[in-house]
Design a protein around this motif. Structure first.
Motif, PDB file in Angstrom:
ATOM      1  N   ALA A 134       9.132   0.851  -0.399  1.00 45.33           N
ATOM      2  CA  ALA A 134       8.015   1.148   0.498  1.00 45.33           C
ATOM      3  C   ALA A 134       7.494   2.563   0.272  1.00 45.33           C
ATOM      4  O   ALA A 134       6.284   2.803   0.278  1.00 45.33           O
ATOM      5  CB  ALA A 134       8.446   0.962   1.947  1.00 45.33           C
ATOM      6  N   ALA A 135       8.410   3.505   0.059  1.00 46.79           N
ATOM      7  CA  ALA A 135       8.000   4.891  -0.172  1.00 46.79           C
ATOM      8  C   ALA A 135       7.264   5.019  -1.500  1.00 46.79           C
ATOM      9  O   ALA A 135       6.279   5.752  -1.612  1.00 46.79           O
ATOM     10  CB  ALA A 135       9.221   5.804  -0.150  1.00 46.79           C
ATOM     11  N   ALA A 138       3.739   3.565  -1.023  1.00 46.62           N
ATOM     12  CA  ALA A 138       2.907   4.453  -0.207  1.00 46.62           C
ATOM     13  C   ALA A 138       2.399   5.635  -1.025  1.00 46.62           C
ATOM     14  O   ALA A 138       1.252   6.068  -0.881  1.00 46.62           O
ATOM     15  CB  ALA A 138       3.698   4.946   1.001  1.00 46.62           C
ATOM     16  N   VAL A 141      -0.441   4.487  -3.877  1.00 53.23           N
ATOM     17  CA  VAL A 141      -1.753   3.960  -3.498  1.00 53.23           C
ATOM     18  C   VAL A 141      -2.882   4.937  -3.838  1.00 53.23           C
ATOM     19  O   VAL A 141      -3.908   4.545  -4.412  1.00 53.23           O
ATOM     20  CB  VAL A 141      -1.789   3.605  -1.998  1.00 53.23           C
ATOM     21  CG1 VAL A 141      -3.225   3.331  -1.542  1.00 53.23           C
ATOM     22  CG2 VAL A 141      -0.926   2.382  -1.729  1.00 53.23           C
ATOM     23  N   TYR A 285      -5.410  -2.864  -1.127  1.00 53.42           N
ATOM     24  CA  TYR A 285      -5.633  -1.474  -1.520  1.00 53.42           C
ATOM     25  C   TYR A 285      -6.826  -1.297  -2.460  1.00 53.42           C
ATOM     26  O   TYR A 285      -7.184  -0.166  -2.795  1.00 53.42           O
ATOM     27  CB  TYR A 285      -4.377  -0.913  -2.184  1.00 53.42           C
ATOM     28  CG  TYR A 285      -3.155  -0.992  -1.296  1.00 53.42           C
ATOM     29  CD1 TYR A 285      -3.089  -0.251  -0.117  1.00 53.42           C
ATOM     30  CD2 TYR A 285      -2.083  -1.823  -1.618  1.00 53.42           C
ATOM     31  CE1 TYR A 285      -1.979  -0.330   0.712  1.00 53.42           C
ATOM     32  CE2 TYR A 285      -0.968  -1.902  -0.794  1.00 53.42           C
ATOM     33  CZ  TYR A 285      -0.921  -1.156   0.368  1.00 53.42           C
ATOM     34  OH  TYR A 285       0.173  -1.235   1.189  1.00 53.42           O
TER      35      TYR A 285
END
Length: 288
Positions: A134-135, A138, A141, A285
């Motif tokens: 997840a990091a 993030a 993106v 995104y």
């Protein structure tokens, strides 16, 4: 004679940058508009470097010495810098086409904003080695979207490739060399990468449908952001990928076209990319 000699000694000097560009140095000149030409000039008050983007995260292009006089075209917003003149997010686009942190530039003139294409996302930091998927996503993106803005590569495709090629940022190539896309050197690192590094890897022959172990040379980057930008630039500039850009709003087909053009030898590369885009809804995104 002595008066003329003194005038010569106090006149402007010329400094040749590593790129061949000539910067005028005039320690006694006041920064302002340049001699009626309409050019905005400034004096650099501390040694620094010009950059390809408005951030210190990308490699330096040329060294700029204190008291160098530079010609400024316009300003953009970029990385926050603490300087000798002040603290600012402003970066100046110079006549050389490179960026310099305004925090170290003294000028009395009002610098106009650059046109919108230049003030688009300016080289975000990019993902580093992270502790979770997840990091990583993030952090990835912003540079993926910046690549879409500049090179028209769907952010969803860029993200899927970064995830697949780097193993969520945990591969040796990404951790050691900031290479998130398996970009190879092919004789030289190109204009953005800073070197090459040999790794043992697996390649596949689509004609025979077989895979084998070999040693290949991969690009090394100064920063993750450079890796993302080089990836977008390669897809946008190599003619073999031209067909993919017929599908800027169809990420699945875009992925299929770059695979077909030879981006990867993995026989199931398209399926893997599409699977990642679907599983993590990377389409959200993409820029509108």
């Amino acid at each position: 004679m002595f008066r003329n000699a003194r005038r010569l000694l106090l006149g402007p000097l010329l400094a040749v940058c590593a790129s061949g560009a000539v910067l005028t140095i005039d320690a006694g000149a006041a920064p302002a508009f340049d001699g009626g030409t309409g050019e905005i000039t400034g004096i650099v008050k501390a040694d620094g470097a010009t950059r390809a983007s408005a951030t210190n995260a990308v490699g330096r292009v040329d060294t700029v010495r204190a008291e160098t006089r530079v010609v400024i075209k316009c300003r953009v917003n970029g990385q926050y810098v603490k300087g000798t003149v002040g603290n600012s997010t402003q970066w100046d686009l110079l006549s050389t086409g490179k960026f310099l942190a305004h925090a170290n530039v003294q000028t009395s003139a009002t610098i106009p904003a650059c046109p919108e294409p230049v003030t688009a996302p300016m080289a975000p930091a990019g993902p580093l080695a992270t502790t979770s998927n997840a990091a990583f996503l993030a952090a990835a993106v912003a540079p993926a979207r910046a690549s879409q803005y500049e090179f028209k590569v769907p952010a969803s495709v860029t993200l899927a490739q970064a995830i697949l090629e780097s193993g969520w940022g945990k591969s040796k190539l990404s951790v050691n060399d900031r290479n998130y896309f398996g970009m190879k050197c092919f004789g030289n690192p190109g204009t953005i990468a800073i070197g090459c590094h040999d790794y043992v890897t697996t390649e596949c022959d689509q004609a025979t449908q077989t895979c084998f172990t070999t040693t290949a040379t991969f690009r090394v980057y100064h920063s993750p952001t450079d890796s993302f930008r080089d990836h977008g630039k390669q897809l946008a500039t190599l003619t073999r990928y031209k067909a993919a850009f017929n599908y800027p709003n169809n990420p699945n087909q875009f992925a299929a076209e770059i695979h077909k053009a030879g981006y990867a030898t993995d026989l199931t590369y398209t399926d893997k990319l599409v699977g990642i885009m679907v599983k993590y809804n990377l389409y959200q995104y993409d820029l509108p």
